[in-house]
Design a protein around this motif. Sequence first.
Motif, PDB file in Angstrom:
ATOM      1  N   LEU A 137       0.876  -1.160   0.000  1.00 39.16           N
ATOM      2  CA  LEU A 137       0.000   0.000   0.000  1.00 39.16           C
ATOM      3  C   LEU A 137       0.915   1.212   0.000  1.00 39.16           C
ATOM      4  O   LEU A 137       1.861   1.265   0.775  1.00 39.16           O
ATOM      5  N   ALA A 138       0.673   2.160  -0.895  1.00 35.09           N
ATOM      6  CA  ALA A 138       1.473   3.391  -0.881  1.00 35.09           C
ATOM      7  C   ALA A 138       0.653   4.456  -0.175  1.00 35.09           C
ATOM      8  O   ALA A 138      -0.548   4.585  -0.424  1.00 35.09           O
ATOM      9  N   VAL A 139       1.287   5.192   0.715  1.00 37.18           N
ATOM     10  CA  VAL A 139       0.578   6.246   1.450  1.00 37.18           C
ATOM     11  C   VAL A 139       1.331   7.562   1.316  1.00 37.18           C
ATOM     12  O   VAL A 139       2.518   7.636   1.639  1.00 37.18           O
ATOM     13  N   VAL A 140       0.630   8.586   0.815  1.00 35.64           N
ATOM     14  CA  VAL A 140       1.178   9.949   0.802  1.00 35.64           C
ATOM     15  C   VAL A 140       0.496  10.661   1.965  1.00 35.64           C
ATOM     16  O   VAL A 140      -0.694  10.967   1.920  1.00 35.64           O
ATOM     17  N   LEU A 141       1.253  10.859   3.037  1.00 39.27           N
ATOM     18  CA  LEU A 141       0.724  11.477   4.257  1.00 39.27           C
ATOM     19  C   LEU A 141       1.181  12.925   4.247  1.00 39.27           C
ATOM     20  O   LEU A 141       2.381  13.190   4.212  1.00 39.27           O
ATOM     21  N   MET A 142       0.244  13.881   4.226  1.00 40.59           N
ATOM     22  CA  MET A 142       0.688  15.256   4.036  1.00 40.59           C
ATOM     23  C   MET A 142      -0.131  16.281   4.817  1.00 40.59           C
ATOM     24  O   MET A 142      -1.263  16.034   5.220  1.00 40.59           O
TER      25      MET A 142
END
Length: 376
Positions: A137-142
């Motif tokens: 799972l790719a997560v872009v946390l921003m």
Amino acid sequence: MKIVHRDLIPDGPGSVKMVPEEADDLWLAYNLIAQGDKVMAVTVRKVLRETASGARDAERVKLKLEISVEVVEYDKEGSVLRMRGKNILENEHVKIGQFHTLEIDLHRPFVLRKALWDSLALDILHQASDPTASADLAVVLMQEGLAHIFLVGRSVTITRSRIETSIPRKHGPAVAGYEAALNKFFENVLQAFLKHIDFNIVRCAVIASPGFTKFHRHLLLEAERRELRPIIENKSRIILVHTSSGYKHSLREVLDAPNIMNMIKDTKAAEEVRALKEFFNMLSNDPARACYGPKHVEVAHEQMAVQTLLITDDLFRSSDVATRKKYVNLVESVKDMGGTAYVFSSMHVSGEQLGQLTGIAAILRFPLPELEDIEM
């Protein structure tokens, strides 16, 4: 993990030849290899040769060595496993008993020999060779001015990128620079997204933030404008989730979101998140049916009260064989009594959280209020 050959007896000796194919496999190998095990692999060693003139010349030679493991180290960022120990395979360049460090990286085969393949080692081996268990799972946390890109695998959460940009305030004299700084920040995140997220590997990409910060719209518009095929063809696999911040601890909120849970519900990472959530709910609502710490869990188990055991893989990596055996026996015993045991990866955010609670906890079948009187 590709298992090339296995020749072992459960609860007895044996060997397995394997090839790590992704970062998760190296982490599983790290948990599988214990002090005293034997590992054989092809390695490179610098040897000194004497030339015809009598001078000494250093040369790097490829050779096959087998070592008796004394120290194992896992380099998460470099995706390398390092094992140091004494050579036990005679050859012309390295004497028996000489120390050597073997490095195992992706796609490099090695043979692991154990005097005892206990139930935990067999579980890890099964997990490593199960192709359906991948939870990538790719997560872009921003949040404004800060973004992290994580890859969440079966057993490891890897930080692929951290993007930080100074963004002026929205109001006041600096307002003109706000939009320019925000666009620059979005562009940096977009470039990192393209570099680190491969939709052939990940199930989905999650954009998580306190307010989605307009980035999702920017991503799709730029993808259309520049004809970025990986994003255009996979936009249905880009999911939005609300989190309280752009820092790593907010990953828990991502894994806990119902739409993400449905996508990864059959994976180890999701099971760990669910079990930990259940434990904390029990600790809040019915504290006599939840306990943590080795002593409390041990006492609860003696009274056959453990329904669900939560334990981190850190506790099994003790160099003391008796300590490892104690925890292996505890896991087996809980399962034999009809309970459930979850071995948490300390490389996942839920494992880190359990590690802060001593690394071992339990949900109980019935209340044990007397545990409060026992020192931890």
